[in-house]
Every structure is written in C-alpha cells, then in structure tokens.
Motif scaffolding. Structure first.
Motif, PDB file in Angstrom:
ATOM      1  N   VAL A  30      18.291  47.256  90.485  1.00  0.00           N
ATOM      2  CA  VAL A  30      19.179  47.990  91.388  1.00  0.00           C
ATOM      3  C   VAL A  30      20.451  47.203  91.691  1.00  0.00           C
ATOM      4  O   VAL A  30      21.565  47.744  91.585  1.00  0.00           O
ATOM      5  N   ILE A  31      20.322  45.940  92.068  1.00  0.00           N
ATOM      6  CA  ILE A  31      21.513  45.140  92.395  1.00  0.00           C
ATOM      7  C   ILE A  31      22.453  45.027  91.188  1.00  0.00           C
ATOM      8  O   ILE A  31      23.658  45.276  91.322  1.00  0.00           O
ATOM      9  N   PRO A  32      21.942  44.672  89.976  1.00  0.00           N
ATOM     10  CA  PRO A  32      22.839  44.648  88.815  1.00  0.00           C
ATOM     11  C   PRO A  32      23.470  46.013  88.526  1.00  0.00           C
ATOM     12  O   PRO A  32      24.632  46.091  88.119  1.00  0.00           O
ATOM     13  N   ALA A  33      22.699  47.091  88.738  1.00  0.00           N
ATOM     14  CA  ALA A  33      23.245  48.433  88.490  1.00  0.00           C
ATOM     15  C   ALA A  33      24.376  48.759  89.458  1.00  0.00           C
ATOM     16  O   ALA A  33      25.387  49.348  89.068  1.00  0.00           O
ATOM     17  N   LEU A  34      24.222  48.388  90.706  1.00  0.00           N
ATOM     18  CA  LEU A  34      25.278  48.625  91.691  1.00  0.00           C
ATOM     19  C   LEU A  34      26.527  47.814  91.346  1.00  0.00           C
ATOM     20  O   LEU A  34      27.656  48.327  91.429  1.00  0.00           O
ATOM     21  N   ILE A  35      26.326  46.565  90.932  1.00  0.00           N
ATOM     22  CA  ILE A  35      27.464  45.736  90.514  1.00  0.00           C
ATOM     23  C   ILE A  35      28.145  46.359  89.293  1.00  0.00           C
ATOM     24  O   ILE A  35      29.373  46.425  89.203  1.00  0.00           O
ATOM     25  N   GLY A  36      27.320  46.832  88.346  1.00  0.00           N
ATOM     26  CA  GLY A  36      27.868  47.460  87.144  1.00  0.00           C
ATOM     27  C   GLY A  36      28.681  48.699  87.445  1.00  0.00           C
ATOM     28  O   GLY A  36      29.732  48.933  86.836  1.00  0.00           O
ATOM     29  N   SER A  37      28.223  49.502  88.420  1.00  0.00           N
ATOM     30  CA  SER A  37      28.975  50.710  88.771  1.00  0.00           C
ATOM     31  C   SER A  37      30.314  50.355  89.404  1.00  0.00           C
ATOM     32  O   SER A  37      31.307  51.056  89.219  1.00  0.00           O
ATOM     33  N   ILE A  38      30.348  49.242  90.143  1.00  0.00           N
ATOM     34  CA  ILE A  38      31.615  48.781  90.720  1.00  0.00           C
ATOM     35  C   ILE A  38      32.555  48.293  89.618  1.00  0.00           C
ATOM     36  O   ILE A  38      33.763  48.545  89.648  1.00  0.00           O
ATOM     37  N   LEU A  39      31.995  47.616  88.605  1.00  0.00           N
ATOM     38  CA  LEU A  39      32.814  47.155  87.486  1.00  0.00           C
ATOM     39  C   LEU A  39      33.431  48.328  86.735  1.00  0.00           C
ATOM     40  O   LEU A  39      34.569  48.246  86.253  1.00  0.00           O
ATOM     41  N   ILE A  40      32.690  49.422  86.640  1.00  0.00           N
ATOM     42  CA  ILE A  40      33.206  50.598  85.941  1.00  0.00           C
ATOM     43  C   ILE A  40      34.385  51.202  86.702  1.00  0.00           C
ATOM     44  O   ILE A  40      35.251  51.851  86.107  1.00  0.00           O
ATOM     45  N   LEU A  41      34.445  50.962  88.009  1.00  0.00           N
ATOM     46  CA  LEU A  41      35.592  51.445  88.784  1.00  0.00           C
ATOM     47  C   LEU A  41      36.903  50.872  88.253  1.00  0.00           C
ATOM     48  O   LEU A  41      37.956  51.487  88.357  1.00  0.00           O
ATOM     49  N   GLY A  42      36.825  49.681  87.682  1.00  0.00           N
ATOM     50  CA  GLY A  42      38.033  49.042  87.143  1.00  0.00           C
ATOM     51  C   GLY A  42      38.199  49.231  85.658  1.00  0.00           C
ATOM     52  O   GLY A  42      39.056  48.600  85.041  1.00  0.00           O
ATOM     53  N   ILE A  43      37.383  50.103  85.063  1.00  0.00           N
ATOM     54  CA  ILE A  43      37.415  50.256  83.608  1.00  0.00           C
ATOM     55  C   ILE A  43      38.704  50.879  83.126  1.00  0.00           C
ATOM     56  O   ILE A  43      39.052  50.769  81.948  1.00  0.00           O
ATOM     57  N   LYS A  44      39.474  51.537  83.989  1.00  0.00           N
ATOM     58  CA  LYS A  44      40.713  52.180  83.555  1.00  0.00           C
ATOM     59  C   LYS A  44      41.694  51.176  82.961  1.00  0.00           C
ATOM     60  O   LYS A  44      42.500  51.516  82.096  1.00  0.00           O
TER      61      LYS A  44
END
Length: 327
Positions: free
Chosen positions: A307-321
């Motif tokens: 869960v913690i890595p997944a939440l971090i990963g979703s935040i990283l995707i916020l900057g994927i643009k």
C-alpha cells in the motif's frame, strides 16, 4: 503516443489512482475486525528496532526490484537506477487495481522511451516470471518440509487428507519445473511465436528476449531470490513484533507456503487483505494461539510492502506529464 492518451496521463491517471487507492485502503481498514486492538498493537510495536528494520527492508525490497528492472531495460535504452525505482513504484500503484498484479506494466512503461514501451511487455514478463519461479521453488520446499520433515504434531498440511497433500506437492513441483525450463529458455517463446502467422507482427516486439543469455537470466533470478528473502525476513520480524511465538525456522517455511498460496490465488491488490489474513491464519493458527498477532502481521506487511509503495507510485505519476512532454 496520441494526444488523448497524453491528456489522460497528464491530468487524470495520477489523481484517479491516488483517490481510488486511498478510498480502497479506507474501506479495507474499516472492515477489519478488532481494528482498534490491532491499531493499539501496531502503535506499541513500532517503537522497537525490528519494526524500523521492516520499514528499511521495504526500501531494500523495492530497490532490488528496481535494479532487476534496470538490468532488463538496459537491453533497449539507457536507464538510471532512480528512474527504475520510480518506474517500479508507478507500476505498483497500477497493479493494486488489477487481478494478480498483471497491471504493473502499465505504470512501468511511463518512464521508458515511447518507441520501447511495447517491447517492454516481454521484459516485464521475464521479470514477473523470475519472481514467480522463486516463489514456486521456495513454496514447494516449504510444502515438502511441512509434510515430511516437520515433527510438530500440529502440521498445517494435516488439514488435507494424506493423498491430496501429496498431490498438492507433486503438482506444485511439476509446475515449478515447467516454469523453470520456460524461464531459462525464453528464446523458445520467440521461436514458438514466429511459427504462428497471426503473431507475425508481434515478433519484432519480443525479440529482445532472444538477447538474454542463460547467465543474465540467472542474474535476474538471483536478484529475485534476494528480494524474496528480504520480504520473508520482514514477515518473520513482524510476527516477532506482534508476539506470535513461532520458532524462526518454522516461521520461514510457513511464510514460503503463504507466498505460494498468494501467488496462485486470484486476487486484486487492494482487495486481497481478507485473503491474506485468512491464508496466514489457516497456516499459523496450529502453531500459535495469538490469532490477533497473526492477522495484524498480515495487515502490516500488506500496508508496508504494497500500500505505501503504491501510494508513493500514484504520487509519482502525478508528475509524469514532464516525462510525456519530453517525448
């Protein structure tokens, strides 16, 4: 990548993932029985060095996976360890929403050059196969130990008739041998697909598998084994933190069987907590009366490693643009 997909990634994928994961986490937690008691046990336990070690090992765990992914991708393009680390975390966020984590590819490719994203499917398969193979081998060893070498009168496999217990072991071993032969000869897959006319166009995207030598595949397999040992040690430490009084060696083999069950059970990441709790309880309740500790350890390892890595990963995707704009 067409314009509509870029818009989807830039403005919707990250936020939607973060919202869905947070809501799913909330729903899973509030549905847990004795949640207040479990929370009190976790609050009491995280002050010790063992709990801190589990957190540190989570970083080691995903660091090993990142190194493995980096080595695979280097066959196509230059790829830094930091980018590989971000890539696997992004994959973890998406895989929490798909059956048996088959969606991790969708997150990992976002950090690759656009022309290599389809080719990376085969690399992701190779990475997943290596981890599954290690899980199968260790799980089979755990089944054999519990069936033939454990002298404890409370044997977890005794819930099955002797015949079906042996069938389970032999079936698992057979599947593991087949998987090993398939993994160590990935080029066979390329040759096989080349012979199927319908897949002619797909061949050019998987020829990268033909470039891996047996030695390189064994290196990837070794990293998978190292990662496996890390999250088994994490689980053992959490059982000790939660005061589940099972001898370390026995805990090790029980956990190998637990991960084997989780590998073959059809689950979705953010819905698998009840399955994890049930599987761990059925395996360990014969060896410890601390049922609250067993289920709390299952909850904690799910939160820390997934869960913690997944939440971090979703935040990283916020900057994927930024990455998408570079293409």
């Amino acid at each position: 990548m067409n314009k509509s997909i870029k818009i989807l990634i830039n403005y919707f994928l990250g936020p939607v993932l973060l919202i869905v994961l947070c809501y799913s986490l909330y729903r899973q937690l509030i549905q847990q029985p004795d949640l207040e008691q479990r929370w009190q046990q976790v609050k009491h336990s995280w002050k010790g060095w063992k709990f801190l070690a589990v957190i540190i090992l989570m970083l080691v765990n995903w660091g090993i996976e990142a190194k493995k992914w980096q080595l695979l991708v280097l066959h196509m393009q230059q790829f830094s360890f930091i980018k590989a680390f971000k890539s696997v975390l992004a994959g973890c966020s998406i895989t929490m929403l798909t059956p048996n984590r088959i969606g991790e590819y969708g997150g990992r490719i976002l950090f690759l050059n656009e022309e290599n994203r389809i080719k990376a499917i085969s690399l992701n398969i190779a990475s997943s196969l290596s981890q599954l193979l290690v899980t199968m081998v260790m799980g089979c060893a755990g089944l054999i130990f519990l069936r033939y070498f454990s002298h404890n009168s409370s044997n977890a496999l005794n819930v099955l008739p002797h015949f079906w217990g042996n069938v389970l072991i032999y079936f698992s071993i057979t599947g593991t041998v087949i998987l090993f032969l398939f993994y160590i000869r990935l080029a066979w897959l390329v040759r096989l697909i080349e012979k199927v006319p319908a897949f002619t166009k797909a061949v050019k995207h998987i020829t990268v598998l033909d470039e891996f030598s047996a030695r390189q595949l064994l290196t990837i397999l070794s990293l998978s084994l190292l990662r496996y040992i890390v999250f088994v040690v994490q689980y053992i430490l959490l059982l000790q933190v939660m005061q589940v009084d099972i001898e370390v060696g026995l805990s090790f083999w029980l956990i190998t069987v637990f991960y084997l069950l989780m590998a073959v059970a059809p689950t979705i990441g953010f819905l698998e907590l009840p399955v994890r709790a049930k599987a761990s309880m059925e395996l360990m309740k014969m060896y410890s009366t601390n049922t609250l500790g067993i289920e709390t350890a299952a909850l904690a390892i799910w939160l820390i490693n997934l869960v913690i890595p997944a939440l971090i990963g979703s935040i990283l995707i916020l900057g994927i643009k930024k990455i998408v704009k570079e293409k």
